[in-house]
Design an enzyme around this catalytic site. Sequence first.
Site, PDB file in Angstrom:
ATOM      1  N   GLY A 122       0.814  -1.222   0.000  1.00 54.50           N
ATOM      2  CA  GLY A 122       0.000   0.000   0.000  1.00 54.50           C
ATOM      3  C   GLY A 122       0.838   1.258   0.000  1.00 54.50           C
ATOM      4  O   GLY A 122       0.474   2.268   0.585  1.00 54.50           O
ATOM      5  N   LEU A 123       1.993   1.191  -0.702  1.00 54.67           N
ATOM      6  CA  LEU A 123       2.868   2.372  -0.724  1.00 54.67           C
ATOM      7  C   LEU A 123       2.611   3.291  -1.919  1.00 54.67           C
ATOM      8  O   LEU A 123       3.330   4.278  -2.102  1.00 54.67           O
ATOM      9  CB  LEU A 123       4.341   1.937  -0.700  1.00 54.67           C
ATOM     10  N   SER A 181       0.397   3.276  -8.008  1.00 55.64           N
ATOM     11  CA  SER A 181      -0.301   3.911  -9.133  1.00 55.64           C
ATOM     12  C   SER A 181       0.097   5.375  -9.279  1.00 55.64           C
ATOM     13  O   SER A 181       0.289   5.869 -10.396  1.00 55.64           O
ATOM     14  CB  SER A 181      -1.815   3.768  -9.001  1.00 55.64           C
ATOM     15  N   ALA A 241       2.984   6.644  -8.355  1.00 52.10           N
ATOM     16  CA  ALA A 241       4.359   6.646  -8.857  1.00 52.10           C
ATOM     17  C   ALA A 241       4.361   6.360 -10.354  1.00 52.10           C
ATOM     18  O   ALA A 241       5.165   6.932 -11.108  1.00 52.10           O
ATOM     19  CB  ALA A 241       5.197   5.607  -8.104  1.00 52.10           C
ATOM     20  N   ASP A 274      -0.972  11.194  -2.767  1.00 48.96           N
ATOM     21  CA  ASP A 274       0.107  10.267  -3.128  1.00 48.96           C
ATOM     22  C   ASP A 274       0.845  10.733  -4.374  1.00 48.96           C
ATOM     23  O   ASP A 274       2.058  10.534  -4.504  1.00 48.96           O
ATOM     24  CB  ASP A 274      -0.437   8.838  -3.290  1.00 48.96           C
TER      25      ASP A 274
END
Length: 336
Positions: free
Chosen positions: A117-118, A121, A123, A164
């Site tokens: 969960g980092l 998408s 990135a 994010d």
Amino acid sequence: MNKFSARVVRVSAPGKLMLLGEHAVVHQRSCLVTAMDTRLFMTLALAPPHDKTLTIHAPDVKVQWVQRPLTEVFEGHEPLIRGTRFIERAVAVFGAQFGLTQGVRIITSSDFDSTLGLGSSSATVACTLYGLSQLLGIPLSPRELFDLGLQAVLQVQQKGSGFDLAAAIYGGTVYYANFPPREIMPLDVPGLPLVVAYSGIKADTDTYVGYVNQRLEHWPDPMMSIFDAMQHLVFAGRDALTARNWAYLGELMNIQHGLAHAIGVDTPELANLIFAAREAGAYGAKLSGAGGGDCVIALAPPEKREAVEQALAKAGGEIVKIAPHAAGVRLELMVR
Ligand code: MEV
């Protein structure tokens, strides 16, 4: 091709972890996020002049040399497979803004496990846009990349806040406000003493964002008050970060976790990890992200770090050895 374009570029972007403000940021508040030094790599090459296709090879997400005409990508046809949708939308947004007449080949690989969960998408979107800008010699500022990237992200998923993407592009640690004009403020905080543990449970962000939306419909006043309280924590946390007041930031993280519990996204497994970290001497600990699983984070004084890690491992967590405050999207290689 202009004289600044390249034949091949390799770019990379970091993952992220939410420090404070998850869920409230979806509802037009702000949050604090740090980029994690575990990266998605993308190689982009111009296809020969007669080739007007987009070719994608992303074995990490089970995409093997998928190819389709650029015209279909621009017209917004449904992606052939799920794993290509963020790249396709980013290519389409870039094409609409700057024109893209020559085919492109894209290969991705990552050094992070997508189950953590980092944020792979965001990135991916950051790498696609930055990679195309480097390939075609069209310089774009981080803000321009973010604004284009957000269009691409929102075409795929309507629910996210975009925090994010800000982390993937700007890197470091940022304050991100999800209300006009969507302020993104880089904060100078090297040395954040973060401990990260994976809960062993993969959580689906969309499901938990949807669940919080339902709670908001049923309980509008208390939920709005909780989001406001989270907003206060983010403002206080921004000051604590810049003052490097880790003890105070830890307290704020504890409160945020209590509020995450109140909106219904805590689980016994996460709570167990969090209590273990606190009892072992962490300044504070909380779930990070949508809840339901994924990672917990703790802030630990240097002399307690080992004990906190051991306590988390004993409580069933898997320690993830990655550093915060990582560099944002960047060029790794260019062949002209
Ligand atoms: C998920 O990592 C964080 C949320 O706030 C969703 C978002 O901001 O897009 C729950």
